[in-house]
Design a protein around this motif. Structure first.
Motif, PDB file in Angstrom:
ATOM      1  N   THR A  90      57.910  57.686  33.480  1.00  0.00           N
ATOM      2  CA  THR A  90      57.283  58.580  34.290  1.00  0.00           C
ATOM      3  C   THR A  90      55.752  58.413  34.182  1.00  0.00           C
ATOM      4  N   ARG A  91      55.114  59.003  35.081  1.00  0.00           N
ATOM      5  CA  ARG A  91      53.415  59.388  34.998  1.00  0.00           C
ATOM      6  C   ARG A  91      53.341  60.489  33.976  1.00  0.00           C
ATOM      7  N   ALA A  92      54.430  61.488  33.691  1.00  0.00           N
ATOM      8  CA  ALA A  92      54.307  62.654  32.967  1.00  0.00           C
ATOM      9  C   ALA A  92      54.936  61.776  31.411  1.00  0.00           C
ATOM     10  N   GLY A  93      55.121  60.787  31.215  1.00  0.00           N
ATOM     11  CA  GLY A  93      55.703  60.266  29.776  1.00  0.00           C
ATOM     12  C   GLY A  93      56.979  60.298  29.501  1.00  0.00           C
ATOM     13  N   LYS A  94      57.886  60.441  30.380  1.00  0.00           N
ATOM     14  CA  LYS A  94      59.175  60.445  30.111  1.00  0.00           C
ATOM     15  C   LYS A  94      59.742  59.073  30.149  1.00  0.00           C
ATOM     16  N   PRO A  95      60.645  58.582  29.426  1.00  0.00           N
ATOM     17  CA  PRO A  95      61.170  57.126  29.774  1.00  0.00           C
ATOM     18  C   PRO A  95      61.928  57.290  30.909  1.00  0.00           C
ATOM     19  N   ILE A  96      62.094  56.077  31.742  1.00  0.00           N
ATOM     20  CA  ILE A  96      62.961  56.029  32.708  1.00  0.00           C
ATOM     21  C   ILE A  96      64.097  54.931  32.400  1.00  0.00           C
ATOM     22  N   ASP A  97      65.338  55.124  32.551  1.00  0.00           N
ATOM     23  CA  ASP A  97      66.348  54.101  32.071  1.00  0.00           C
ATOM     24  C   ASP A  97      66.178  52.948  33.071  1.00  0.00           C
ATOM     25  N   PRO A  98      66.469  51.634  32.741  1.00  0.00           N
ATOM     26  CA  PRO A  98      66.333  50.425  33.642  1.00  0.00           C
ATOM     27  C   PRO A  98      66.981  50.675  34.912  1.00  0.00           C
TER      28      PRO A  98
ATOM     29  N   ALA B 245      63.708  65.236  34.101  1.00  0.00           N
ATOM     30  CA  ALA B 245      63.962  63.975  34.513  1.00  0.00           C
ATOM     31  C   ALA B 245      62.451  63.281  34.369  1.00  0.00           C
ATOM     32  N   CYS B 246      61.577  63.987  34.782  1.00  0.00           N
ATOM     33  CA  CYS B 246      60.347  63.323  34.716  1.00  0.00           C
ATOM     34  C   CYS B 246      59.324  63.962  33.489  1.00  0.00           C
ATOM     35  N   HIS B 247      59.270  64.879  33.193  1.00  0.00           N
ATOM     36  CA  HIS B 247      58.445  65.281  32.216  1.00  0.00           C
ATOM     37  C   HIS B 247      58.905  66.539  31.267  1.00  0.00           C
ATOM     38  N   THR B 248      58.180  66.936  30.150  1.00  0.00           N
ATOM     39  CA  THR B 248      58.890  67.905  29.406  1.00  0.00           C
ATOM     40  C   THR B 248      59.140  69.189  30.181  1.00  0.00           C
TER      41      THR B 248
END
Lengths: 145, 373
Positions: A90-98, B245-248
């Motif tokens: 994500t743009r906020a740095g969290k991984p996204i599962d395939p 889901a998207c960020h901290t």
């Protein structure tokens, strides 16, 4: 969890069947089929001439750069990358599962979740709701991956 | 330096308690100064324990100042202006125990060290929610204590330098290695030698027992107080699942209820993305965020980020407080993986989701070269 046992059995049958049918059908279980069926119904309701979903069109839509959405997210691949078997971010740095079902068998089993993310991401990327045809095409492409 | 006469008789001056005290204190102070001034965050926990160790040593020294052997007793080196003046003019005979200036330094060091322990514990309680004062020192008072702590630490460093300089100067003047004397405890015998009286161990132990009992009673009373200051630790699962889901999952204490409500009302354009949620979830999460927002807690982050940038009132990383705290971190650290963005709090702050943002929970990774797609 209740789905797990029947799906495993089904998957074994499908895996055997995969030797004879196109690979695209090999991974999808009843949960994914139900999600696709939902979009099929919606597509038929929207267009009397509905001809079925196309993985090729779905791939083109997924990989394309769109206009009309939010400037930071011109494409699905902005976050998901163009390799559907790899994790995105994500743009906020969290991984996204395939996104590919083969790489992530839990995908596309929950219609509410699919609808939530398509609603968000279509608005972010193309600036509007995706049509049932576009949604079904992209899902067909990703489920076949 | 002139070698001491091998034949000169050596007499005991510094007892074992004083020597052990001196060198343990020196080691702990050295470590704390280095850790603090160089900002070695990973050793912050050791700094805290070293600080408690220094508190114990101060307690020992005060008791030993009453019941220790002759040269350990405060009564043997009472501060005296006349003695200091005579010493400075070089009229006084070299001292067996502490010389008049050294005596002043002992008391000054004990005072400054006590101040450092007090401000350290207050700062720890106020801003890290840890230690005996965690329940009663506010975050504002905690930051004020930390400022004082830093000032006292600079003063202590200067005093240590003056102490070491004084020891070297006196060693030369007296032709006696005073550093070695603090190791062996012995000094050269002189005509005016004062015999050393032994320490009074039993009263010292009694006093130590009484002090320990009082400290234990105070500590247990403090520990029994409600620890209500730290940000809420019970995490709402819906908030954690949807937002992370998207960020901290940014802790509710980071913003005021009004800012959370404004943010949750505009999820369809959430920092350049559509993050819409169904109405029920939106309502639940908004209520939970508002109920635990900055104004409901005395959390460090709530205080630090309360001032907002009017141009971007909802962006935590735009607040002057956030910018000031992160100004020394190179842009490359934020821009490149694994951090990738300023909003990725949890990558460096292991306790971001708990909202505590403790000093020793920070680990800043080195930026890796960004892959070109």
């Amino acid at each position: 969890m209740t789905l797990k046992t029947p799906r495993c059995g089904l998957r074994a049958v499908l895996a055997a069947a995969a030797l004879f049918v196109p690979l695209s059908a090999a991974q999808a279980g009843p949960a994914q089929d139900a999600v696709i069926a939902h979009y099929e119904q919606a597509a038929k309701a929207a267009d009397a001439d509905f001809q079925g979903f196309s993985a090729a069109n779905g791939k083109a839509f997924f990989m394309a750069n769109h206009t009309g959405g939010k400037p930071d997210t011109p494409s699905c691949t902005t976050c998901h990358t163009s390799n559907t078997a790899a994790a995105g971010q994500t743009r906020a740095g969290k991984p996204i599962d395939p996104m590919a079902l083969s790489a992530n068998p839990a995908r596309y089993a929950d219609l509410a979740k699919v609808e939530k993310w398509l609603a968000r991401n279509c608005n972010s990327v193309v600036g509007r709701d995706c049509t049932p045809q576009e949604s079904g095409d992209v899902l067909t492409f990703l489920i076949a991956q | 330096m002139e070698q001491t006469d091998q034949n000169a008789r050596q007499v005991p001056v510094w007892d074992a308690g004083i020597r052990l005290f001196h060198w343990t204190l020196a080691a702990l102070v050295f470590f704390c100064l280095i850790q603090g001034f160089f900002g070695l965050r990973s050793l912050f926990g050791v700094h805290v324990w070293a600080g408690y160790g220094i508190a114990l040593l101060i307690g020992f020294r005060v008791i030993w100042g009453v019941f220790g052997s002759t040269f350990a007793r405060f009564s043997s080196f009472r501060p005296s202006l006349a003695a200091v003046m005579a010493h400075l003019r070089g009229h006084a005979a070299p001292a067996y125990g502490h010389n008049p200036l050294g005596a002043l330094m002992v008391f000054a060091l004990l005072l400054v060290l006590s101040g450092l322990v007090a401000t350290g514990i207050a700062g720890l309680g106020g801003t890290e929610y840890e230690g005996p004062l965690a329940a009663i020192v506010s975050v504002d008072a905690g930051f004020a204590a930390r400022m004082l702590h830093e000032g006292l630490a600079i003063l202590l460093a200067l005093m240590v330098a003056a102490h070491v300089g004084g020891v070297i100067f006196e060693s030369r003047r007296e032709h006696e290695n005073l550093v070695r004397a603090m190791v062996t405890g012995r000094k050269r015998a002189r005509a005016d030698a004062t015999p050393r009286n032994a320490a009074r161990i039993v009263p010292a132990l009694l006093a130590a027992g009484i002090v320990a009992a009082c400290v234990a009673a105070i500590l247990s009373a403090l520990a029994a107080l409600p620890q209500a200051r730290a940000p809420i630790a019970a995490i709402d699962p819906l908030w954690a699942a949807e937002c992370s889901a998207c960020h901290t999952a940014h802790h509710p204490a980071l913003m005021s209820a009004a800012r959370w409500q404004a943010l949750m009302a505009a999820l369809d354009d959430h920092f350049g993305e559509d993050a819409s949620l169904d109405a029920t979830s939106t309502e639940k999460i908004t209520a939970w965020l508002a109920a635990n927002a900055a104004e409901t807690t005395d959390a460090k982050a709530a205080m630090l980020f309360s001032e907002i940038d009017p141009a971007e009132p909802l962006r935590i990383t735009a607040t002057p407080g956030w910018k000031a705290l992160h100004h020394d971190i190179p842009d490359a650290v934020f821009a490149a993986p694994p951090v990738g963005t300023r909003a990725n709090c949890a990558l460096c702050h292991a306790d971001a989701q708990a909202g505590t943002f403790r000093i020793d929970a920070i680990a800043i990774p080195a930026p890796t070269k960004k892959e070109t797609p």
